[in-house]
Design an enzyme around this catalytic site. Structure first.
Site, PDB file in Angstrom:
ATOM      1  N   ARG A  78      37.058  42.941  29.994  1.00 26.66           N
ATOM      2  CA  ARG A  78      38.376  43.123  30.625  1.00 26.66           C
ATOM      3  C   ARG A  78      39.011  44.481  30.309  1.00 26.66           C
ATOM      4  O   ARG A  78      40.234  44.612  30.302  1.00 26.66           O
ATOM      5  CB  ARG A  78      39.347  41.998  30.225  1.00 26.66           C
ATOM      6  CG  ARG A  78      38.911  40.614  30.658  1.00 26.66           C
ATOM      7  CD  ARG A  78      38.822  40.496  32.168  1.00 26.66           C
ATOM      8  NE  ARG A  78      38.752  39.118  32.593  1.00 26.66           N
ATOM      9  CZ  ARG A  78      39.791  38.456  33.103  1.00 26.66           C
ATOM     10  NH1 ARG A  78      40.938  39.043  33.276  1.00 26.66           N
ATOM     11  NH2 ARG A  78      39.638  37.204  33.470  1.00 26.66           N
TER      12      ARG A  78
ATOM     13  N   ASP B 122      36.197  40.307  40.363  1.00 22.80           N
ATOM     14  CA  ASP B 122      36.492  39.061  39.661  1.00 22.80           C
ATOM     15  C   ASP B 122      35.361  38.073  39.914  1.00 22.80           C
ATOM     16  O   ASP B 122      34.667  38.167  40.933  1.00 22.80           O
ATOM     17  CB  ASP B 122      37.824  38.453  40.128  1.00 22.80           C
ATOM     18  CG  ASP B 122      38.353  37.457  39.108  1.00 22.80           C
ATOM     19  OD1 ASP B 122      39.055  37.885  38.180  1.00 22.80           O
ATOM     20  OD2 ASP B 122      38.023  36.268  39.206  1.00 22.80           O
TER      21      ASP B 122
ATOM     22  N   ARG C 194      44.997  45.532  32.796  1.00 23.59           N
ATOM     23  CA  ARG C 194      46.402  45.761  32.498  1.00 23.59           C
ATOM     24  C   ARG C 194      46.705  46.434  31.174  1.00 23.59           C
ATOM     25  O   ARG C 194      47.837  46.826  30.927  1.00 23.59           O
ATOM     26  CB  ARG C 194      47.168  44.438  32.611  1.00 23.59           C
ATOM     27  CG  ARG C 194      47.338  44.032  34.063  1.00 23.59           C
ATOM     28  CD  ARG C 194      47.900  42.648  34.195  1.00 23.59           C
ATOM     29  NE  ARG C 194      46.940  41.654  33.753  1.00 23.59           N
ATOM     30  CZ  ARG C 194      47.178  40.355  33.738  1.00 23.59           C
ATOM     31  NH1 ARG C 194      48.341  39.895  34.105  1.00 23.59           N
ATOM     32  NH2 ARG C 194      46.239  39.501  33.345  1.00 23.59           N
TER      33      ARG C 194
ATOM     34  N   ARG D  64      47.541  49.680  40.556  1.00 20.74           N
ATOM     35  CA  ARG D  64      47.734  48.312  41.053  1.00 20.74           C
ATOM     36  C   ARG D  64      48.995  48.196  41.901  1.00 20.74           C
ATOM     37  O   ARG D  64      49.040  47.421  42.870  1.00 20.74           O
ATOM     38  CB  ARG D  64      47.786  47.386  39.832  1.00 20.74           C
ATOM     39  CG  ARG D  64      48.208  45.965  40.060  1.00 20.74           C
ATOM     40  CD  ARG D  64      47.080  45.131  40.592  1.00 20.74           C
ATOM     41  NE  ARG D  64      47.435  43.730  40.554  1.00 20.74           N
ATOM     42  CZ  ARG D  64      48.275  43.148  41.409  1.00 20.74           C
ATOM     43  NH1 ARG D  64      48.833  43.848  42.352  1.00 20.74           N
ATOM     44  NH2 ARG D  64      48.536  41.860  41.298  1.00 20.74           N
TER      45      ARG D  64
ATOM     46  N   TYR E 107      35.910  26.078  38.482  1.00 21.56           N
ATOM     47  CA  TYR E 107      37.028  26.563  39.314  1.00 21.56           C
ATOM     48  C   TYR E 107      37.051  25.873  40.682  1.00 21.56           C
ATOM     49  O   TYR E 107      38.110  25.591  41.232  1.00 21.56           O
ATOM     50  CB  TYR E 107      36.948  28.084  39.493  1.00 21.56           C
ATOM     51  CG  TYR E 107      37.490  28.842  38.305  1.00 21.56           C
ATOM     52  CD1 TYR E 107      38.852  28.829  38.019  1.00 21.56           C
ATOM     53  CD2 TYR E 107      36.649  29.552  37.458  1.00 21.56           C
ATOM     54  CE1 TYR E 107      39.363  29.504  36.928  1.00 21.56           C
ATOM     55  CE2 TYR E 107      37.157  30.239  36.364  1.00 21.56           C
ATOM     56  CZ  TYR E 107      38.510  30.214  36.107  1.00 21.56           C
ATOM     57  OH  TYR E 107      39.013  30.877  35.026  1.00 21.56           O
TER      58      TYR E 107
HETATM   59  O1  1CP Z   1      37.368  45.006  33.027  1.00 27.06           O
HETATM   60  C1  1CP Z   1      36.703  44.059  33.428  1.00 27.06           C
HETATM   61  O2  1CP Z   1      36.224  43.224  32.662  1.00 27.06           O
HETATM   62  C2  1CP Z   1      36.407  43.982  34.922  1.00 27.06           C
HETATM   63  C3  1CP Z   1      37.263  43.143  35.692  1.00 27.06           C
HETATM   64  C4  1CP Z   1      37.281  41.640  35.574  1.00 27.06           C
HETATM   65  C5  1CP Z   1      36.320  40.717  35.092  1.00 27.06           C
HETATM   66  C6  1CP Z   1      34.992  40.972  34.403  1.00 27.06           C
HETATM   67  C7  1CP Z   1      38.369  40.885  36.068  1.00 27.06           C
HETATM   68  C8  1CP Z   1      39.586  41.469  36.658  1.00 27.06           C
HETATM   69  N1  1CP Z   1      38.042  39.555  35.962  1.00 27.06           N
HETATM   70  C9  1CP Z   1      36.813  39.407  35.348  1.00 27.06           C
HETATM   71  C10 1CP Z   1      36.071  38.188  35.049  1.00 27.06           C
HETATM   72  C11 1CP Z   1      36.765  36.883  35.046  1.00 27.06           C
HETATM   73  N2  1CP Z   1      37.729  36.437  35.912  1.00 27.06           N
HETATM   74  C12 1CP Z   1      36.463  35.809  34.167  1.00 27.06           C
HETATM   75  C13 1CP Z   1      35.367  35.857  33.137  1.00 27.06           C
HETATM   76  C14 1CP Z   1      35.801  36.524  31.884  1.00 27.06           C
HETATM   77  C15 1CP Z   1      36.808  35.755  31.055  1.00 27.06           C
HETATM   78  O3  1CP Z   1      36.498  34.652  30.599  1.00 27.06           O
HETATM   79  O4  1CP Z   1      37.900  36.312  30.866  1.00 27.06           O
HETATM   80  C16 1CP Z   1      37.306  34.743  34.479  1.00 27.06           C
HETATM   81  C17 1CP Z   1      37.370  33.392  33.810  1.00 27.06           C
HETATM   82  C18 1CP Z   1      38.116  35.138  35.594  1.00 27.06           C
HETATM   83  C19 1CP Z   1      39.120  34.341  36.312  1.00 27.06           C
HETATM   84  C20 1CP Z   1      40.454  34.989  36.276  1.00 27.06           C
HETATM   85  N3  1CP Z   1      40.800  36.085  37.027  1.00 27.06           N
HETATM   86  C21 1CP Z   1      41.523  34.680  35.418  1.00 27.06           C
HETATM   87  C22 1CP Z   1      41.545  33.561  34.392  1.00 27.06           C
HETATM   88  C23 1CP Z   1      42.233  32.382  34.936  1.00 27.06           C
HETATM   89  C24 1CP Z   1      42.142  31.163  34.046  1.00 27.06           C
HETATM   90  O5  1CP Z   1      41.285  30.317  34.289  1.00 27.06           O
HETATM   91  O6  1CP Z   1      42.945  31.053  33.111  1.00 27.06           O
HETATM   92  C25 1CP Z   1      42.572  35.581  35.720  1.00 27.06           C
HETATM   93  C26 1CP Z   1      43.947  35.639  35.132  1.00 27.06           C
HETATM   94  C27 1CP Z   1      42.078  36.482  36.721  1.00 27.06           C
HETATM   95  C28 1CP Z   1      42.813  37.652  37.317  1.00 27.06           C
HETATM   96  C29 1CP Z   1      42.277  38.974  36.982  1.00 27.06           C
HETATM   97  N4  1CP Z   1      40.957  39.348  37.047  1.00 27.06           N
HETATM   98  C30 1CP Z   1      40.819  40.663  36.682  1.00 27.06           C
HETATM   99  C31 1CP Z   1      42.154  41.150  36.391  1.00 27.06           C
HETATM  100  C32 1CP Z   1      42.489  42.555  35.982  1.00 27.06           C
HETATM  101  C33 1CP Z   1      43.044  40.088  36.589  1.00 27.06           C
HETATM  102  C34 1CP Z   1      44.560  40.110  36.437  1.00 27.06           C
HETATM  103  C35 1CP Z   1      45.245  40.218  37.742  1.00 27.06           C
HETATM  104  C36 1CP Z   1      45.944  41.512  38.009  1.00 27.06           C
HETATM  105  O7  1CP Z   1      45.915  42.473  37.235  1.00 27.06           O
HETATM  106  O8  1CP Z   1      46.583  41.585  39.055  1.00 27.06           O
END
Ligand code: 1CP
Length: 347
Positions: free
Chosen positions: A33, A83, A37, A46, A161
């Site tokens: 991640r 994502d 942010r 963004r 999911y």
């Molecule tokens: O930097 C990086 O890692 C690349 C970007 C990335 C990756 C690898 C994002 C961007 N998401 C992910 C993977 C991801 N997405 C996972 C696997 C990793 C982990 O366990 O954290 C999961 C479970 C998600 C699902 C997801 N997407 C969530 C979690 C929701 C939950 O179940 O609680 C969330 C909050 C997101 C949104 C998201 N994805 C990525 C960002 C930067 C964001 C935030 C939204 C935004 O900034 O507007």
């Protein structure tokens, strides 16, 4: 001009040599991640988009977000900005990214008709061309500086999911399905798996140097279910993609480390609950281990972060890629992240 010289630069890069299990001068470091942010420049970028999905679907913007942490933090790898939920969407389950809440699927899978209606394999992966384009743009802009990591969710986590419609405290809808209708569960996991393979093949063709599978909800399953409903699908994906090194990050799956040790992947990611020696004893000598500092360490004073990072490096020893035990939290102070990265790099 051919692509070959560019490819050679990446093949010799510290991160890829380490991922292949070669002896290296120091462990490479990146953060799950990292594109997101924690960076002010990410938040600025963004702000140009109405929502997360519009951002992800704009290859030039996704490429910029991917490269920002390389410029700002000096990490040894970039991970494509996307994502894991783009896969269910490609299969026909649309999601919304709700600001400050997370992903929500208005429609979820409830039975056989829903599963039958999903697209899968190449048919589904074809709609993910925007991710392939983002990889191409990023790869070109990186120009061999650091390798580019592609990724996907593991089938069980995507399944979760699709059944839950979002995150969950108990994952009881997804786990209930495994007991109530194992045959249908396998059908759905099969569809997710063929889609993921086609998707990841596309990522390799578009320039991904290594692939990571995120099994974020692995720890929700009892060991027998993880062995039946997760491990075989992860293995199929790994076997189908021999071209690049692969990392399997199964959060909370300490009980499955022996299985992960036998999997056709080079790297096993660890969460912060798993002591490195415990993991090494179970995965065997060959695998590279990735992880696993508690992300909350990065809120500490610099000396505390430095000491905890050095202790982590000591505990892992060789065959290690330094990372956190899960994604970096959005409100983590950038200075904490910098201290972590620089400590691993010996700066
Ligand atoms: O930097 C990086 O890692 C690349 C970007 C990335 C990756 C690898 C994002 C961007 N998401 C992910 C993977 C991801 N997405 C996972 C696997 C990793 C982990 O366990 O954290 C999961 C479970 C998600 C699902 C997801 N997407 C969530 C979690 C929701 C939950 O179940 O609680 C969330 C909050 C997101 C949104 C998201 N994805 C990525 C960002 C930067 C964001 C935030 C939204 C935004 O900034 O507007």
């Amino acid at each position: 001009m051919s692509d070959t010289p560019l490819k050679n630069i990446s093949t010799d890069h510290l991160f890829l040599r380490a991922a292949r299990g070669e002896q290296v001068e120091r462990p490479p470091v990146w953060l799950m991640r990292q594109a997101g942010r924690i960076l002010p420049q990410y938040r600025a970028l963004r702000a140009n988009f109405p929502d997360f999905k519009a951002f992800v679907k704009t290859p030039e913007a996704a490429a910029e977000a991917t490269i920002q942490p390389v410029d700002e933090l000096g990490v040894d790898a970039a991970i494509i900005f996307s994502d894991i939920l783009v896969v269910p969407e490609a299969m026909g389950l649309d999601y919304k990214m709700v600001e400050s809440v997370g992903p929500r699927f208005p429609t979820v899978i409830t039975g056989a008709t829903d599963v039958k209606g999903l697209r899968s394999g190449q048919d589904a992966a074809a709609s993910l061309e925007y991710v392939f384009n983002a990889l191409r743009v990023t790869k070109k802009a990186l120009n061999g500086r650091v390798p580019l990591i592609g990724f996907a969710g593991a089938p069980w986590t995507i399944f979760a999911y699709m059944l839950e419609g979002g995150g969950s405290k108990t994952f009881s809808k997804a786990r209930r399905m495994l007991y109530a209708d194992p045959a249908l569960s396998h059908q759905l996991l099969e569809k997710i798996t063929t889609t993921t393979i086609a998707y990841l093949k596309g990522q390799i063709a578009a320039g991904a140097d290594l692939l990571q599978l995120f099994d974020s909800w692995a720890g929700e399953l009892p060991p027998a279910h993880y062995r039946e409903f997760a491990v075989p699908y992860l293995q199929r994906i790994c076997e189908a993609l021999p071209e690049v090194p692969k990392t399997v990050f199964a959060k909370g799956a300490w009980f499955a480390l022996e299985d992960l040790g036998e999997m056709s992947c080079q790297v096993v990611g660890l969460d912060w609950n798993t002591p490195p020696a415990f993991a090494r004893a179970r995965v065997g000598a060959d695998k590279v281990l990735q992880g696993n500092l508690d992300p909350c360490t990065l809120y500490a004073q610099p000396e505390v972060i430095r000491e905890a990072t050095l202790e982590m490096l000591r505990q892992f020893g060789p065959k290690h890629i330094a990372n956190l035990g899960h994604g970096v939290y959005p409100d983590t102070p950038l200075e904490g992240v910098r201290t972590f990265v620089n400590t691993v790099k010996g700066l």
